[in-house]
Write an enzyme that holds these catalytic residues in place. Sequence first.
Site, mmCIF file in Angstrom:
data_model
loop_
_atom_site.group_PDB
_atom_site.id
_atom_site.type_symbol
_atom_site.label_atom_id
_atom_site.label_comp_id
_atom_site.label_asym_id
_atom_site.label_seq_id
_atom_site.Cartn_x
_atom_site.Cartn_y
_atom_site.Cartn_z
ATOM 1 N N CYS A 185 1.002 -1.416 -0.150
ATOM 2 C CA CYS A 185 -0.004 0.474 0.092
ATOM 3 C C CYS A 185 0.828 1.274 0.071
ATOM 4 O O CYS A 185 1.528 1.501 -0.773
ATOM 5 C CB CYS A 185 -0.838 -0.070 1.105
ATOM 6 S SG CYS A 185 -2.552 1.151 0.610
ATOM 7 N N HIS A 192 -3.581 -5.849 1.466
ATOM 8 C CA HIS A 192 -2.805 -6.130 2.549
ATOM 9 C C HIS A 192 -3.277 -8.014 3.664
ATOM 10 O O HIS A 192 -4.602 -8.070 2.646
ATOM 11 C CB HIS A 192 -3.965 -4.900 4.161
ATOM 12 C CG HIS A 192 -3.688 -3.920 3.625
ATOM 13 N ND1 HIS A 192 -2.219 -3.398 4.372
ATOM 14 C CD2 HIS A 192 -3.992 -2.010 3.276
ATOM 15 C CE1 HIS A 192 -1.959 -2.244 3.830
ATOM 16 N NE2 HIS A 192 -2.771 -1.718 3.023
#
Length: 482
Positions: free
Chosen positions: A330, A427
Site C-alpha cells: 500500500c 493487505h
Amino acid sequence: MTKAIMIQGAGSNVGKSMIVAGIARALTRRGLKVAPFKPQNMSNNAAVTSDGGEIGRAQALQARACYLAPHTDMNPVLLKPESDVGAQVVVQGKRFATMKARDYGKQKSTLMPHVLESFYRLAASVDLIVIEGAGSPAEINLRAGDIANMGFAEAANVPVVLVGDIDRGGVIAQLVGTHAVLPDNDRGLIKAFTVNKFRGDVSLFDQGLDEIVNRTGWRSLGVLPWFADAWRLPAEDVMDISSSEGGDFKIVVPKLSRIANFDDLDPLSNEPGVTVQIVEAGQALPGDADLVLIPGSKSTIADLTYFRAQGWDIDLQAHIRRGGRVLGICGGYQMLGREIIDDAGIEGPPGRVAGLGHLNVTTHMTPHKQLSEVRATYTATGDEVLGYEIHIGRTEGPDCTRAWLHIAERTEGAASENLRIMGCYVHGLFASDAFRSAFLGKAAGNVGYESTVDSTLDALADHIETHMDLDALLELSGEIAG
C-alpha cells in the site's frame, strides 16, 4: 429483550479490546448471540467490512470472536490520524471529513445520532452487545459532547464495568481516582470493576480489592492474570507493535510515523522460522535483513519524507545492493516508485514528490478510496490469497507488467526485473498460509495462522471464564430501551 454492558478503562491500553473479545467469545460459546460495539475508535489499523466500509481492526477481531462478519455498525465513528493535530473522520464506514482535533471536539456531539442509530440497529439482531469505551472516562475535560465513554453510556442508559491495569502500577489510584473525579451521574453508571494484567499470586491483592470496593461501592468482578498468548492476536494500537524473535529469516520493518494497517505483520510474527525486527526512528535498518517490508501509511508523502529523514533510504539502497528482497504494501508500495503525483493536494499542498525509485511505477493520488475485500491468486504458484484493499491512489508503470497477483479480471502489483523488489495494494496477504509459505520459502513452517487466532480466542475465553465473574456481568447488563 437485547441487553448491553460497557467496558471502559481507567486509562488507555489497559486491555479493554482484548477483554471485550474474550467476553464475546465466552458468552457466544454459552449460546448467546453477541455483538461488539465501539462508539468511537482512533486507529489507523482498520478493517474492511462486508458492507463496503471500514472499522477499527479491534472490532473486526471482536466480531470474529462472536462468529460474525465485521459490519460498520460495530464502530460507527473511526478517527484515522493524518497529522499530529488532525485526523480523517469516518462515519458508519465512509469518509465524513478531515478535521483538526479542536474542530472535531466542537463537532463530535453532532455524531451521536449516527452512533445511536448504529447501536440500535445492531441491537435488533442479537441478545447482548458488549461495548468498548475509548481512553478513560476520567478525562473529564473531554466530557462535554462525549460520544466514546460516559456520554454514550448516558445516552443509551448502559451500565459500565471499569477496567484497571495493575501491570503499570497504581491500580488502586486508577480506579478510586476515577471514582473521585467523575460527576455523580457518571459515577452512578459504573456498576463494577475488574483488575487486569496481574502477575503472580492473585490472592496477594485481596486486600487491594477490598480497598477499592470500600472506597467506591462498586462490585468486583475479579482479577484477570496476565494472558501470555495475547501477542498471538492482531494488535490494534501502534504502541503494541513489537519485534518478535523467531528463526534465522529476518524481516525488517521501518516503523513509519503514520504506519497503517500493520496487521500485515501479525502472521509473520507468529512464524517460528521468522524474526520480525521493528526499526524505530533514529535506528539504522540492519544489514543482515533478508527482507525489508515497508508497511502501509495513512500519509504516504509525509512518511516518505520521514523515511528519508531517518536515513532509511540509504540503508535500503545498501540492502538492495547486497541482494536483499523488498516488499512494499500500500503506502510502502507507493514509496518504492519513481514519483508520487498529488496535483489535487489530497495529502497536503499540491505537488509531485520523487519516490525511492526502486520500482518503475508512478502513483497518482486520487480522492476515491478503494475499500474492498479481495480474493486473489498468487501468479507464481496459483495459491489463493484472501485480503483487502484500503487506499487512495492509482499506481501504473512498466513494472506493473510483472504484476504478481490476479484479482478477478485484473492484475495487481509490480515487481522489478529480478523480482527482488515487489509491491502491491493488498493487505492481509500473509494470513493466507499457502502464500506465506511460498513467499518465505524454507523460512516458513506449517503454522495455520487463522486457526492460531481462533484457538487463541478460545484460550482467552477460557481465561475470562476462569477469572472473571461472567454471571455477575450478565446480571448487571441493562436492557436496551431504544
